[in-house]
Design an enzyme around this catalytic site. Structure first.
Site, PDB file in Angstrom:
ATOM      1  N   GLY A 253     -14.679  25.656  33.921  1.00 49.01           N
ATOM      2  CA  GLY A 253     -15.732  24.922  33.071  1.00 49.01           C
ATOM      3  C   GLY A 253     -15.828  25.569  31.888  1.00 49.01           C
ATOM      4  O   GLY A 253     -15.903  25.000  30.963  1.00 49.01           O
ATOM      5  N   ASP A 254     -15.864  26.934  31.817  1.00 52.97           N
ATOM      6  CA  ASP A 254     -16.046  27.630  30.741  1.00 52.97           C
ATOM      7  C   ASP A 254     -14.747  27.372  29.616  1.00 52.97           C
ATOM      8  O   ASP A 254     -15.045  27.245  28.586  1.00 52.97           O
ATOM      9  CB  ASP A 254     -16.161  29.339  30.878  1.00 52.97           C
ATOM     10  CG  ASP A 254     -17.190  29.617  31.757  1.00 52.97           C
ATOM     11  OD1 ASP A 254     -18.284  29.361  31.380  1.00 52.97           O
ATOM     12  OD2 ASP A 254     -16.776  30.186  32.736  1.00 52.97           O
TER      13      ASP A 254
END
Length: 453
Positions: A253-254
Site C-alpha cells: 500500500g505504501d
C-alpha cells in the site's frame, strides 16, 4: 519538484531466525536469532521508497525523544526530515520470524496518542510540495486542524494522495485520490459496506467518494488489483494486477501511494496514474517487498537530497547555488547572507557541519543546537531549498556530490581565494562572496546568552 510525505512514522523491527525446539516452560517455539533489522515504517517507509527512487523528498512528521528515536533516525538516513515533537512514545512493531513462518508480532507504544501540534517549519515544508502523500497511520498527526486546513487550501493546486488508516482521520475534501484497501473501505463505508464482497468494491468506492468529497477513490484488493471511481468517471474501473509471486505483502500500500504521487506529479491523469501504480506495487512485491529495500547492497549510494534537487533545477535550465557553515544559533547575519546567496540562482543548498564536525572545529562545548534542530531552522527559511549535513571538517566531499554552479561564502573571505575554489572551478563553477555583518555572530550571541542564563 519536491514530493512531501506527511504522516506518522514507526520503527519496524524484523527478527529472523530458526526454531528447532520448544521452550521447556511452555509449549512455544524457541527462536535462535540470526539477525535483527530495523527500518522506518509508516510515512517513513513511503519517504524512503521515494528517496531510493531518486526523488527530492521531504518527510513531515512528529517524533519522540525516547530511546527508539536514534535507531529510527538512522533508518531514515538520506531522507530530509522536518519533525515536531510527538508527545507520545515511538511506536515500535517487532515481527519475529522462524524460517519462513511468522511466530509473533510485538507492539510497543501503539496505544492511542494525543493529536500533536505542528511547527511553522512543518507547514513551510508542506507549502513547498509539488505533490503530497498523506500516510496516516492513526497516530493523530492527520487530525491536526492547522495541518488539515493547509492541506485543504493546497488540494486545488497540488495533487494529494491520501492513504487512510482505520484509526485515523477522514481525508480532507478535494484530495486527488484516497487509497483504502478493501477492509478499510468496508469499515469507512459503515454498515452498508461491512459484508460487501470483493465484487462490490466499486459500490464501496462510490459511497466513499460521496462521503469524503475527494476527486477519486482507489480501493486496493491485493492480488485482484484495484477499483477506481472518480468524479470524472463515476463508473467503476477495475484495474487488474499482474500475476506476482509474493513472499511478504508488507509495504504494498505504501508503494502504491508513493507511485501514485510520482505519476500525478509527472502529469498523468488519475486513471493512467492508477494503472501504473498498481503495476509498480506488484513489481515491488515481486522483487521481495520491504525485504529487498533493506537488503540493498551498502555499496549502492542513494542519490542525495541536494543531488536530486540540483538535477531537477538544471533540467529546467536553472542555476544551483550552495553555501556552507555551522549555523549554530541562527541570527540576522546568517539570514541576510543566505538570502543574498539564494538571489544568485534558482535554488540554494546549505552544506551544514554535523555535530561531530562542529565539535572538532569549535570545541567540546559546541554546537549549542544539534544538527537536526539546526537543519530544521534552516529549512524553515524561504530562501533555503535543501540542507546537506557533512561529517568532514570541510565541505569538499559534500560539494562534489551535487556540483553547484555557484559556491558562496561570507564577505570575511573578501580578497582571499576561497578554500573550495579549485574544486568548484574544476567542474566549471564559480565562487562568490556576500556581505559580512561583523556585529552579528554566533560567538557574540552565545556570550550574551551566558550572561543572562
Amino acid at each position: 519538484m519536491r514530493i512531501v510525505v506527511v504522516g506518522d512514522v514507526l520503527l519496524d523491527v524484523d527478527v529472523q531466525g530458526e526454531a528447532t525446539r520448544l521452550c521447556p516452560d511452555a509449549p512455544v517455539p524457541v527462536v535462535d536469532v540470526a539477525r535483527t533489522r530495523r527500518r522506518a515504517g509508516g510515512a517513513g517507509l513511503v519517504a524512503r521508497m521515494l528517496v531510493e527512487d531518486g526523488h527530492a523528498v521531504t518527510l513531515v512528521t512528529v517524533m519522540s525523544d525516547d530511546d527508539s528515536r536514534l535507531p529510527l533516525e538512522r533508518a531514515l538516513a538520506g531522507v530530509r526530515v522536518v519533525a515536531g515533537p510527538s508527545g507520545a512514545r515511538t511506536p515500535v512493531k517487532t515481527r519475529v520470524q522462524a524460517g519462513q513462518q511468522a511466530v509473533v508480532r510485538v507492539d510497543e507504544g501503539c496505544e492511542p496518542a494525543p493529536v500533536p501540534a505542528v511547527t511553522p517549519a512543518m507547514l513551510a515544508a508542506i507549502r513547498q510540495a509539488g505533490a503530497i502523500v498523506v500516510a496516516d497511520y492513526g497516530r493523530g498527526l492527520a487530525r491536526n486542524e492547522e495541518l488539515r486546513e493547509l492541506l485543504g487550501e493546497l488540494a486545488d493546486d497540488v495533487p494529494i494522495v491520501w492513504d487512510p488508516h482505520p484509526a485515523g482521520a477522514e481525508p480532507v475534501a478535494g484530495v486527488a485520490v484516497v487509497t483504502p484497501n478493501l477492509a478499510e473501505a468496508r469499515k469507512f463505508a459503515g454498515t452498508a459496506g461491512a459484508t460487501a464482497p470483493t465484487g462490490h468494491a466499486g459500490e464501496l468506492a462510490s459511497e466513499l467518494l460521496r462521503q469524503w468529497s475527494s476527486r477519486a477513490v482507489l480501493v486496493t484488493m491485493g492480488a485482484q488489483g484495484a477499483t477506481l471511481v472518480s468524479r470524472r468517471n463515476p463508473e467503476p474501473l477495475v484495474l487488474p494486477a499482474p500475476r506476482t509471486a509474493v513472499s511478504d505483502p508488507c509495504g504494498a500500500g505504501d508503494r502504491l501511494a508513493a507511485s501514485l504521487a510520482v505519476r500525478l506529479l509527472e502529469g498523468h491523469s488519475v486513471p493512467d496514474a492508477a494503472v501504473l501504480a498498481v503495476h509498480d506495487a506488484a513489481e515491488f512485491l515481486g522483487r521481495g517487498g520491504v525485504g529487498a529495500l533493506q537488503e540493498r547492497p551498502a555499496a549502492v549510494r542513494r542519490p542525495s537530497e541536494a543531488a536530486a534537487l540540483a538535477a531537477a533545477v538544471r533540467a529546467d535550465g536553472g542555476t544551483v547555488v550552495a553555501t556552507g557553515g555551522c549555523f549554530d544559533l541562527l541570527h540576522a547575519g546568517h539570514v541576510r547572507a543566505l538570502a543574498a546567496a539564494r538571489a544568485m540562482g534558482d535554488c540554494l543548498v546549505v552544506c551544514l557541519n554535523s555535530d561531530a564536525s562542529v565539535r572538532r572545529l569549535k570545541g567540546e562545548q559546541r554546537p549549542i543546537m544539534n544538527q537536526q534542530d539546526r537543519m530544521e531552522l534552516l529549512l524553515a527559511l524561504e530562501c533555503v531549498d535543501a540542507v546537506e549535513i557533512f561529517d568532514e571538517d570541510t565541505p569538499e566531499k559534500c560539494l562534489a556530490g551535487f556540483r553547484p554552479d555557484v559556491w558562496v561564502k561570507g564577505g570575511d573571505y573578501d580578497g582571499e581565494r576561497l578554500p573550495e575554489a579549485a574544486l568548484v572551478e574544476s567542474w566549471g563553477g564559480r565562487c562568490e562572496t556576500v556581505p559580512y555583518h561583523p556585529a552579528r555572530s554566533t560567538t557574540g550571541l552565545a556570550d550574551a546568552l551566558a550572561k543572562v542564563s
